[in-house]
Design a protein around this motif. Sequence first.
Motif, short mmCIF file in Angstrom:
data_model
loop_
_atom_site.label_atom_id
_atom_site.label_comp_id
_atom_site.label_asym_id
_atom_site.label_seq_id
_atom_site.Cartn_x
_atom_site.Cartn_y
_atom_site.Cartn_z
N SER A 70 3.67 6.94 14.44
CA SER A 70 2.96 7.14 13.18
C SER A 70 3.55 8.30 12.39
CB SER A 70 1.47 7.40 13.45
OG SER A 70 0.85 6.24 13.97
N ARG A 74 5.35 8.19 8.70
CA ARG A 74 5.03 9.06 7.56
C ARG A 74 6.29 9.74 7.04
NH1 ARG A 74 0.64 10.27 11.00
NH2 ARG A 74 1.56 12.29 11.58
N GLU A 106 5.25 -0.08 11.25
CA GLU A 106 4.09 0.71 10.84
C GLU A 106 4.18 1.11 9.37
OE1 GLU A 106 1.27 4.40 12.25
OE2 GLU A 106 2.40 3.21 13.69
N ARG A 110 1.28 0.18 6.62
CA ARG A 110 0.48 1.23 5.98
C ARG A 110 0.81 1.40 4.50
NH1 ARG A 110 -2.69 3.59 9.58
NH2 ARG A 110 -2.07 3.68 11.79
#
Length: 284
Positions: A70, A74, A106, A110
């Motif tokens: 994660s 980002r 991911e 997202r």
Amino acid sequence: MAEFYVHTELGRLAVRAIGDGPPVVLWHSMFVDSHSWDRLIPELAGRSLFLIDGPSAGRSDRMRTPADISACARAAVTVVEEICRRTGVDRVDWVGNAWGGHVGLELAARRTDLLSTLVAISAPTFPIDDAIRRQINTLLPIYRLIGPRGPVRSAVVTALFTDATRAHDPSAVAIAESSLRLSGRAMVPAIVTAILRRTDLEWAARQLTCPVLFVTTDDRGEWTAEQARPVAECMADARVVEISGARLIPALEQPTATGAAIRRFWAEVGVGTWVRLPHGSSQP
């Protein structure tokens, strides 16, 4: 070629920019750096390639403590937003190998606004199994002590490449070994981040709205075409292609076939520009 750095929550990430055309962002596998894409670069002519060195790899900053996928996603958002700013586009195509494939999954889940397409190479959607976890946990103390030498170097090279590549393609092995030497013991936090803390990403796969290509190989038991197809069938727009004669990094072992598979995928979904396959070239 131009190189620049992007400040992220995981430190400065180095990015090499090569070529002209619609932007493609590439994040490599564990144990190597962005030079693991070098053989693929000619196969993706007609695109602007932005090759990221992941944390603790290549010329990027070294990680002091482990993170997770994660956090990597980002950081990838920060890099992609900077690339979009530099190129004047609102989204990019993503190509990721293993670690980079998991980050891409991911990221795409997202931030559906940032990716036009996703190519995930050798990137299982499930966590590592107990056998691989035990192997990694056994090697990590040795890695911390002596770095990527001796039994550590041997285990990594065996994990990355087929028997044929190790025997007959020394330049491919040299690319991996160069990255290992450059990163040294600083690679350990990244190993924990990208391998030991790899979580189940099927939730992300099911949420994706952009077209996806899963690239598997015929010599990696952890993620076969048979395992990838049921995941792809549950997704909005996904397909699977298998590259023969490769283990973990087909862009190094089989760049022509890997490039052809990616170009064909882009052509099918109608994005970007690509070089037409030469007459008589085999299709993946």
